[in-house]
Enzyme design. Sequence first.
Site, mmCIF file in Angstrom:
data_model
loop_
_atom_site.group_PDB
_atom_site.id
_atom_site.type_symbol
_atom_site.label_atom_id
_atom_site.label_comp_id
_atom_site.label_asym_id
_atom_site.label_seq_id
_atom_site.Cartn_x
_atom_site.Cartn_y
_atom_site.Cartn_z
ATOM 1 N N LYS A 1 -5.689 22.592 36.951
ATOM 2 C CA LYS A 1 -5.946 21.346 37.694
ATOM 3 C C LYS A 1 -4.645 20.578 37.958
ATOM 4 C CE LYS A 1 -8.869 19.452 34.707
ATOM 5 N NZ LYS A 1 -8.870 20.435 33.604
ATOM 6 N N ARG B 1 -15.219 13.177 33.878
ATOM 7 C CA ARG B 1 -15.504 14.218 32.889
ATOM 8 C C ARG B 1 -16.901 14.078 32.299
ATOM 9 N NH1 ARG B 1 -9.749 15.282 31.381
ATOM 10 N NH2 ARG B 1 -9.652 17.136 30.066
ATOM 11 N N ARG C 1 0.935 27.278 26.307
ATOM 12 C CA ARG C 1 1.488 26.251 27.201
ATOM 13 C C ARG C 1 2.555 25.385 26.522
ATOM 14 N NH1 ARG C 1 -2.673 22.722 30.764
ATOM 15 N NH2 ARG C 1 -3.116 21.583 28.850
ATOM 16 N N ARG D 1 1.977 20.219 23.672
ATOM 17 C CA ARG D 1 1.053 19.099 23.525
ATOM 18 C C ARG D 1 0.326 19.223 22.199
ATOM 19 N NH1 ARG D 1 -2.558 18.417 28.916
ATOM 20 N NH2 ARG D 1 -4.159 18.072 27.338
ATOM 21 N N ARG E 1 -11.969 21.708 22.834
ATOM 22 C CA ARG E 1 -11.911 21.107 24.181
ATOM 23 C C ARG E 1 -12.778 21.902 25.155
ATOM 24 N NH1 ARG E 1 -5.709 21.016 25.196
ATOM 25 N NH2 ARG E 1 -6.210 20.290 27.268
HETATM 26 P P1 AMP Z 1 -6.161 16.466 30.035
HETATM 27 O O1 AMP Z 1 -4.700 16.186 30.092
HETATM 28 O O2 AMP Z 1 -6.872 16.182 31.321
HETATM 29 O O3 AMP Z 1 -6.464 17.832 29.481
HETATM 30 O O4 AMP Z 1 -6.771 15.419 28.985
HETATM 31 C C1 AMP Z 1 -6.361 15.406 27.641
HETATM 32 C C2 AMP Z 1 -7.402 14.682 26.802
HETATM 33 O O5 AMP Z 1 -7.498 13.314 27.211
HETATM 34 C C3 AMP Z 1 -8.819 15.222 26.888
HETATM 35 O O6 AMP Z 1 -9.042 16.340 26.038
HETATM 36 C C4 AMP Z 1 -9.633 13.993 26.466
HETATM 37 O O7 AMP Z 1 -9.557 13.788 25.077
HETATM 38 C C5 AMP Z 1 -8.842 12.858 27.126
HETATM 39 N N1 AMP Z 1 -9.334 12.593 28.497
HETATM 40 C C6 AMP Z 1 -8.645 12.794 29.657
HETATM 41 N N2 AMP Z 1 -9.382 12.440 30.713
HETATM 42 C C7 AMP Z 1 -10.562 11.992 30.227
HETATM 43 C C8 AMP Z 1 -11.750 11.502 30.833
HETATM 44 N N3 AMP Z 1 -11.881 11.401 32.164
HETATM 45 N N4 AMP Z 1 -12.777 11.142 30.008
HETATM 46 C C9 AMP Z 1 -12.666 11.223 28.667
HETATM 47 N N5 AMP Z 1 -11.578 11.691 28.034
HETATM 48 C C10 AMP Z 1 -10.524 12.069 28.806
#
Ligand code: AMP
Length: 213
Positions: A13, A88, A127, A159, A170
């Site tokens: 993404k 999400r 990653r 990360r 996740r």
């Molecule tokens: P990402 O970088 O998009 O993989 O997001 C990393 C983490 O941030 C996710 O595993 C969630 O814990 C939190 N997170 C990011 N976006 C959202 C969202 N829209 N709703 C809830 N938690 C989020």
Amino acid sequence: MNIIIFGAPGAGKGTQSDLLAKNFSLKKISTGDLLREEINNKSDLGKKIKDLIEKGQLVSDEIIIDLIENIFKDQNKNFNFVFDGFPRTLKQAEILEKKLKNYNEKIDFVFNLEVNRDEIIKRISGRIFCTKCNKIFNNHFNSPLSSEHKCGDSYLKKRADDTVEVVEKRYDTYIKQTAPLIKFYIEANNLHTVSGLSSINEIFGQITSLIKQ
Ligand code: AMP
């Protein structure tokens, strides 16, 4: 034009939304990046969400909606977004719809990047990213050592939530709380599913032709 890039963690993404932002002059909104910024700044919000993120759980809908509302308020009617990692949950999707309507806006395209679980685990466990140039690499197939990355190894970092255990969590969270949105966007008639297993350029080519159709 407003676009959602949808898919499991590690589906690509971030890469595709960067390309869309650059090629279609869109503003990328990554809720994950916004939340990590709060954690890095050690803000009150950052302290509150650090544990949840590192356990692979979702942050509350209220926190996410507040972040989005603040961005919308500052837009001055210039809505040209690519959303990465948002919405999400069904609640987030419904509220996004309502908020966009208030500004006479809508989601034009949802691109669902489809990648199987084994590939996701492999991708995320390898990653790494550069804290200087922000580029993302992968020990399995796109090593910073074999690419033209010039910042130096000392900037490379993993990360905290990119470990195998957290990725499995996740992925489960994605299946339970986020994947049901596919039905929501099929019903809204703007979902396009694209295989996330092709090359970055092939995927971007498919997305571009769907937009231009
Ligand atoms: P990402 O970088 O998009 O993989 O997001 C990393 C983490 O941030 C996710 O595993 C969630 O814990 C939190 N997170 C990011 N976006 C959202 C969202 N829209 N709703 C809830 N938690 C989020």
